[in-house]
Write an enzyme that holds these catalytic residues in place. Structure first.
Site, short mmCIF file in Angstrom:
data_model
loop_
_atom_site.label_atom_id
_atom_site.label_comp_id
_atom_site.label_asym_id
_atom_site.label_seq_id
_atom_site.Cartn_x
_atom_site.Cartn_y
_atom_site.Cartn_z
N GLY A 1 0.81 -1.22 0.00
CA GLY A 1 0.00 0.00 0.00
C GLY A 1 0.83 1.26 0.00
O GLY A 1 0.51 2.25 0.67
N ALA A 2 1.91 1.25 -0.79
CA ALA A 2 2.88 2.36 -0.76
C ALA A 2 2.53 3.49 -1.71
O ALA A 2 3.33 4.42 -1.87
CB ALA A 2 4.27 1.83 -1.08
N ASN A 3 1.37 3.45 -2.35
CA ASN A 3 1.06 4.49 -3.34
C ASN A 3 0.41 5.73 -2.73
O ASN A 3 0.26 6.74 -3.40
CB ASN A 3 0.14 3.93 -4.43
CG ASN A 3 -1.16 3.41 -3.89
OD1 ASN A 3 -1.21 2.26 -3.45
ND2 ASN A 3 -2.21 4.20 -3.91
N GLY B 1 -0.84 7.85 1.35
CA GLY B 1 -0.95 7.85 2.80
C GLY B 1 0.30 7.43 3.54
O GLY B 1 1.42 7.80 3.21
N GLY C 1 1.80 4.53 3.76
CA GLY C 1 2.74 3.73 2.99
C GLY C 1 3.64 4.57 2.11
O GLY C 1 4.85 4.31 2.01
N SER D 1 -3.61 -0.62 14.88
CA SER D 1 -4.49 0.53 15.01
C SER D 1 -5.00 0.61 16.44
O SER D 1 -5.17 -0.43 17.11
CB SER D 1 -5.68 0.41 14.05
OG SER D 1 -6.69 1.36 14.35
N TYR E 1 -13.56 -4.09 11.52
CA TYR E 1 -12.25 -3.43 11.40
C TYR E 1 -11.42 -3.67 12.66
O TYR E 1 -10.23 -4.02 12.59
CB TYR E 1 -12.43 -1.94 11.16
CG TYR E 1 -11.12 -1.18 11.06
CD1 TYR E 1 -10.25 -1.40 9.99
CD2 TYR E 1 -10.74 -0.26 12.03
CE1 TYR E 1 -9.03 -0.73 9.90
CE2 TYR E 1 -9.53 0.42 11.95
CZ TYR E 1 -8.69 0.18 10.88
OH TYR E 1 -7.48 0.85 10.80
#
Length: 298
Positions: A20-22, A24, A26, A144, A171
């Protein structure tokens, strides 16, 4: 003294895979690691956004297509890593989804449990051979504050929310599963004398795209409250970066913001909920996860 991105040591010669590095957290994590000299593998579902992120980050970046909501994609990504890299120094399990409407993954799992936990469980298991013998290697799992809301622990009788779906409860359960996995993984790594350690981190209350599914009334309250309660992604990523790079960090360390309620601030050692340390539940979750994913850690 407050720990900042300036405290990240030189990462030259290291290979870091960030899911998820694209965008936020990440993206901010990958950016700092690249600035410090690491080769950063951007493991993302959306390759268009990944290419944009790579351009923004600069440095030595590599793209890897990964959809954590599909075990076929996880296996394909792991196979590609094995073809392209003979080792990994860092695996940062950052990607996730938060409080979406009820949906299922390609394999029929509840989306949050399937993506946040099972996808990362499978990916870690399939890549662990690239980490085990690398001195200083680490697996960092993003938790979280919401894990504390899963007061009843993991609902093994309804893991996939087939009887009842509550988006916040699902979640919270997925993030509790993340931390239970991290602690159980660290126990196993230590027992076998692996070079790798497993750690956790949470970003506090960070303003990222992850909150796009939060109900409108809560979004409005957040917008009105503004800065006193939230922090930007680059600050939220500091907990992950400290877990990944602080030379003093040890296996099972869990980092989060030092401010009120852990919502914002500089990263320091934090305690997770007692439910995350239930070893019997950890072992049960591990066995169930191996069964559901078909991935065994050996």
């Amino acid at each position: 003294m407050a720990w900042t991105a300036a405290d990240v040591p030189d990462q030259s010669g290291r290979i870091a895979l960030v899911t998820g590095a694209n965008s936020g957290l990440g993206l901010e994590t990958a950016k700092v690691l690249a600035e410090r000299g690491a080769t950063v593998v951007l493991a993302c579902r959306n390759q268009v956004k990944a290419r944009t992120a790579a351009t923004l980050i600069g440095g030595a970046t590599e793209l890897l297509e990964l959809d954590l909501a599909s075990l076929d994609s996880v296996r394909a990504a792991a196979a590609e890593v094995h073809e392209r890299f003979d080792r990994l120094d860092l695996l940062i399990n950052n990607a996730g989804v938060m409080v979406p409407p009820h949906q299922r993954t390609a394999d029929g799992f509840e989306l949050q449990f399937g993506t946040n936990h099972l996808g990362h469980f499978a990916l870690t298991g399939l890549l662990l051979d690239r980490l085990r013998d690398v001195p200083g290697s680490r697996v960092v799992v993003l938790g979280s504050l919401a894990h504390k809301l899963a007061r009843g622990g993991i609902n093994f009788d309804d893991l996939q929310s087939e009887r009842r779906y509550h988006r916040v409860g699902a979640y919270a359960q997925s993030k509790l599963a993340n931390l239970m996995f991290m602690y159980a993984l660290q126990r196993r790594l230590a027992a076998e004398g692996a070079q790798t350690i497993a750690l956790g981190a949470h970003p506090g209350f960070s303003a990222t795209e992850l909150t796009r599914h939060v109900p409108a009334p809560l979004q409005s309250i957040n917008a009105m409250a503004g800065a006193p309660f939230t922090q930007p992604p680059d600050r939220g990523a500091l907990s992950t970066l400290r877990a990944a790079t602080d030379p003093r960090a040890m296996g099972a360390h869990y980092y989060g913001p030092d401010g009120p309620f852990e919502w914002r601030g500089r990263p320091v050692l934090k305690a997770s909920a007692a439910t995350a340390h239930d070893r019997a539940a950890q072992d049960r979750l591990w066995a169930v996860s191996e069964d559901l994913t078909g991935v065994s850690f050996g």
